[in-house]
Scaffold this active site. Structure first.
Site, PDB file in Angstrom:
ATOM      1  N   THR A  20       0.801  -1.227   0.000  1.00  0.00           N
ATOM      2  CA  THR A  20       0.000   0.000   0.000  1.00  0.00           C
ATOM      3  C   THR A  20       0.832   1.274   0.000  1.00  0.00           C
ATOM      4  O   THR A  20       0.326   2.338   0.305  1.00  0.00           O
ATOM      5  CB  THR A  20      -0.952   0.031   1.219  1.00  0.00           C
ATOM      6  OG1 THR A  20      -0.172   0.111   2.418  1.00  0.00           O
ATOM      7  CG2 THR A  20      -1.820  -1.206   1.256  1.00  0.00           C
ATOM      8  N   TRP A  21       2.117   1.194  -0.367  1.00  0.00           N
ATOM      9  CA  TRP A  21       2.890   2.438  -0.482  1.00  0.00           C
ATOM     10  C   TRP A  21       2.318   3.319  -1.582  1.00  0.00           C
ATOM     11  O   TRP A  21       2.358   4.532  -1.508  1.00  0.00           O
ATOM     12  CB  TRP A  21       4.362   2.149  -0.760  1.00  0.00           C
ATOM     13  CG  TRP A  21       4.635   0.900  -1.532  1.00  0.00           C
ATOM     14  CD1 TRP A  21       5.027  -0.311  -1.012  1.00  0.00           C
ATOM     15  CD2 TRP A  21       4.503   0.693  -2.931  1.00  0.00           C
ATOM     16  NE1 TRP A  21       5.149  -1.245  -2.007  1.00  0.00           N
ATOM     17  CE2 TRP A  21       4.838  -0.658  -3.206  1.00  0.00           C
ATOM     18  CE3 TRP A  21       4.145   1.508  -3.985  1.00  0.00           C
ATOM     19  CZ2 TRP A  21       4.812  -1.200  -4.483  1.00  0.00           C
ATOM     20  CZ3 TRP A  21       4.124   0.962  -5.266  1.00  0.00           C
ATOM     21  CH2 TRP A  21       4.450  -0.370  -5.495  1.00  0.00           C
ATOM     22  N   ASP A  52       0.520  -5.254   3.154  1.00  0.00           N
ATOM     23  CA  ASP A  52       1.754  -4.652   3.667  1.00  0.00           C
ATOM     24  C   ASP A  52       1.660  -3.133   3.586  1.00  0.00           C
ATOM     25  O   ASP A  52       1.334  -2.577   2.530  1.00  0.00           O
ATOM     26  CB  ASP A  52       2.962  -5.134   2.858  1.00  0.00           C
ATOM     27  CG  ASP A  52       4.264  -4.547   3.387  1.00  0.00           C
ATOM     28  OD1 ASP A  52       4.792  -5.085   4.382  1.00  0.00           O
ATOM     29  OD2 ASP A  52       4.742  -3.545   2.814  1.00  0.00           O
ATOM     30  N   TYR A  57       4.247   5.761   4.808  1.00  0.00           N
ATOM     31  CA  TYR A  57       3.550   5.862   3.532  1.00  0.00           C
ATOM     32  C   TYR A  57       2.376   6.831   3.698  1.00  0.00           C
ATOM     33  O   TYR A  57       1.360   6.508   4.319  1.00  0.00           O
ATOM     34  CB  TYR A  57       3.024   4.505   3.062  1.00  0.00           C
ATOM     35  CG  TYR A  57       4.068   3.422   2.916  1.00  0.00           C
ATOM     36  CD1 TYR A  57       5.416   3.734   2.805  1.00  0.00           C
ATOM     37  CD2 TYR A  57       3.703   2.089   2.878  1.00  0.00           C
ATOM     38  CE1 TYR A  57       6.368   2.739   2.666  1.00  0.00           C
ATOM     39  CE2 TYR A  57       4.644   1.084   2.734  1.00  0.00           C
ATOM     40  CZ  TYR A  57       5.984   1.418   2.637  1.00  0.00           C
ATOM     41  OH  TYR A  57       6.925   0.418   2.499  1.00  0.00           O
ATOM     42  N   GLN A 176      12.093  -8.548   4.580  1.00  0.00           N
ATOM     43  CA  GLN A 176      11.510  -7.881   3.410  1.00  0.00           C
ATOM     44  C   GLN A 176      12.578  -7.064   2.677  1.00  0.00           C
ATOM     45  O   GLN A 176      12.828  -5.916   3.002  1.00  0.00           O
ATOM     46  CB  GLN A 176      10.345  -6.974   3.812  1.00  0.00           C
ATOM     47  CG  GLN A 176       9.638  -6.382   2.604  1.00  0.00           C
ATOM     48  CD  GLN A 176       8.473  -5.483   2.960  1.00  0.00           C
ATOM     49  OE1 GLN A 176       8.304  -4.430   2.369  1.00  0.00           O
ATOM     50  NE2 GLN A 176       7.657  -5.887   3.924  1.00  0.00           N
ATOM     51  N   TYR A 204       9.704  -6.876  -1.723  1.00  0.00           N
ATOM     52  CA  TYR A 204       8.982  -5.727  -2.286  1.00  0.00           C
ATOM     53  C   TYR A 204       9.592  -5.322  -3.629  1.00  0.00           C
ATOM     54  O   TYR A 204      10.656  -5.784  -4.019  1.00  0.00           O
ATOM     55  CB  TYR A 204       8.969  -4.556  -1.308  1.00  0.00           C
ATOM     56  CG  TYR A 204      10.273  -3.818  -1.075  1.00  0.00           C
ATOM     57  CD1 TYR A 204      10.673  -2.786  -1.922  1.00  0.00           C
ATOM     58  CD2 TYR A 204      11.079  -4.102   0.037  1.00  0.00           C
ATOM     59  CE1 TYR A 204      11.850  -2.075  -1.692  1.00  0.00           C
ATOM     60  CE2 TYR A 204      12.256  -3.400   0.277  1.00  0.00           C
ATOM     61  CZ  TYR A 204      12.625  -2.384  -0.584  1.00  0.00           C
ATOM     62  OH  TYR A 204      13.796  -1.687  -0.355  1.00  0.00           O
ATOM     63  N   ARG A 229      10.378  10.539 -11.162  1.00  0.00           N
ATOM     64  CA  ARG A 229      10.588  11.767 -11.933  1.00  0.00           C
ATOM     65  C   ARG A 229      12.055  12.173 -11.971  1.00  0.00           C
ATOM     66  O   ARG A 229      12.582  12.557 -13.014  1.00  0.00           O
ATOM     67  CB  ARG A 229       9.742  12.892 -11.337  1.00  0.00           C
ATOM     68  CG  ARG A 229       9.817  14.223 -12.085  1.00  0.00           C
ATOM     69  CD  ARG A 229       8.994  15.257 -11.342  1.00  0.00           C
ATOM     70  NE  ARG A 229       9.049  16.568 -11.961  1.00  0.00           N
ATOM     71  CZ  ARG A 229       8.103  17.081 -12.735  1.00  0.00           C
ATOM     72  NH1 ARG A 229       7.017  16.381 -12.992  1.00  0.00           N
ATOM     73  NH2 ARG A 229       8.219  18.295 -13.253  1.00  0.00           N
ATOM     74  N   GLY A 281       1.919  -4.018  -5.897  1.00  0.00           N
ATOM     75  CA  GLY A 281       1.410  -2.676  -5.669  1.00  0.00           C
ATOM     76  C   GLY A 281       0.289  -2.338  -6.630  1.00  0.00           C
ATOM     77  O   GLY A 281       0.329  -2.702  -7.804  1.00  0.00           O
ATOM     78  N   ALA A 282      -0.731  -1.645  -6.127  1.00  0.00           N
ATOM     79  CA  ALA A 282      -1.853  -1.225  -6.976  1.00  0.00           C
ATOM     80  C   ALA A 282      -2.468   0.038  -6.389  1.00  0.00           C
ATOM     81  O   ALA A 282      -2.471   0.236  -5.178  1.00  0.00           O
ATOM     82  CB  ALA A 282      -2.901  -2.325  -7.081  1.00  0.00           C
TER      83      ALA A 282
END
Length: 327
Positions: A20-21, A52, A57, A176, A204, A229, A281-282
């Site tokens: 969930t970052w 996670d 975050y 992790q 991760y 970026r 991740g999503a």
């Protein structure tokens, strides 16, 4: 869905974990709250049982969203929440490491409140704090384990030597580190160490910050606040182009050999390399397509072919070391 046991403890985690970052608005430059909650719920409905997150975050926001999603979904006793501690921030968003006893005791209570739960399944040191004795950190975690506030002790971004020092005081159940087709440094030390010491690997960066999603092109632009970026070297200039070229070749291999997308090939490769659980991740419910990772496997020969595609295209791998906060 496939599951794996956490070290020698009495609970399992799903072999794909939702990270969930992204939905916390950290690293990618913002996120919609309702969409984030719906993303977590979508993952739970599709069979993921492990989420996670971390306080840093979104500076608490990610944990709040996870807590809201789990409350709405229900079945807390069937969900494993993994969160972290050890990074503190000021009002300007400056981050520093702090794994002292005082900080841990504050963080666990804050996390429990944000997550709307009375225990955390996996509690992880986010980054090693070299200014605090590892024994102090480990002893405090052992106390939380004995009290039932946490069910497993984890570390993130630790070297084998640091894990050895930590385990002189308390056991490590989960490790992790970063791991994906473009970032394979842990194969020489951390993976063998964890296998030898019966430590569950929860890795991760499975999609390498979206590179392995198959959705990027060389004219892609990134929002202000998005680390891609101007921070991550993989997304700059010719390095970006070489990685995109590798992804195109992997796309073709995934489609012609398995009728799968490159995103699913990338995660299947991780699991078939012996990793216990890979973090997916999503940011949107439609990005939760991990079910396509299951029901097929890569042979040893196919694993080697996938690796050869990357090695023949990306001749100067970039490590994920740039992500480390100041020591």
């Amino acid at each position: 869905m496939e599951f794996t046991q956490v070290s020698n403890l009495n609970f399992n985690i799903s072999r794909v974990t939702l990270g969930t970052w992204a939905i916390g608005g950290w690293m990618w430059g913002g996120s919609d709250d309702r969409l984030a909650v719906d993303t977590v719920i979508e993952a739970l409905e599709k069979g993921v049982t492990t989420i996670d997150t971390a306080p840093v975050y979104g500076f608490g926001k990610s944990e709040e969203l996870v807590g809201q999603a789990v409350q709405e979904f229900g079945n807390r006793d069937q969900i494993q929440i993994a969160t972290k501690f050890g990074l503190q921030w000021d009002d300007d968003g400056n981050i520093q490491r702090n794994s002292t006893r005082e900080r841990i005791l504050k963080e666990i209570d804050d996390s429990l409140q944000r997550l709307q739960t009375d225990y955390v399944d996996i509690y992880q040191v986010h980054w090693p704090d070299l200014d605090t004795d590892f024994a102090e950190t480990a002893e405090t975690l052992q106390e939380l384990l004995d009290e039932g506030k946490i069910r497993a002790i984890g570390v993130s971004n630790f070297s084998p030597e640091q894990m050895d020092e930590f385990q002189q005081t308390a056991p490590i159940h989960v490790c992790q580190p970063p791991y994906n087709l473009f970032e394979r440094g842990i194969e020489t030390d951390i993976i063998p160490y964890c296998k030898e010491n019966d430590i569950t690997l929860l890795t991760y960066g499975a999609l390498c910050r979206g590179l392995l999603s198959g959705k990027m092109s060389k004219d892609r632009t990134f929002n202000e606040g998005d680390m891609r970026r101007n921070v991550d070297p993989k997304f700059q200039g010719k390095t970006f182009e070489s990685h995109l070229e590798a992804v195109e070749k992997l796309k073709e291999y995934a489609d012609s050999n398995f009728n799968k997308e490159v995103i699913h090939l990338a995660v299947r490769w991780i699991l078939d390399k012996g990793i216990d659980s890979a973090i997916w991740g999503a940011r949107k419910p439609e990005q939760v397509t991990f079910e396509k990772v299951f029901g097929w496997k890569l042979t040893d020969q196919q694993i080697k072919k996938v690796e050869q595609i990357v090695e023949s295209t990306v001749d100067d791998p970039v490590s994920p070391a740039f992500m480390a906060p100041p020591e």
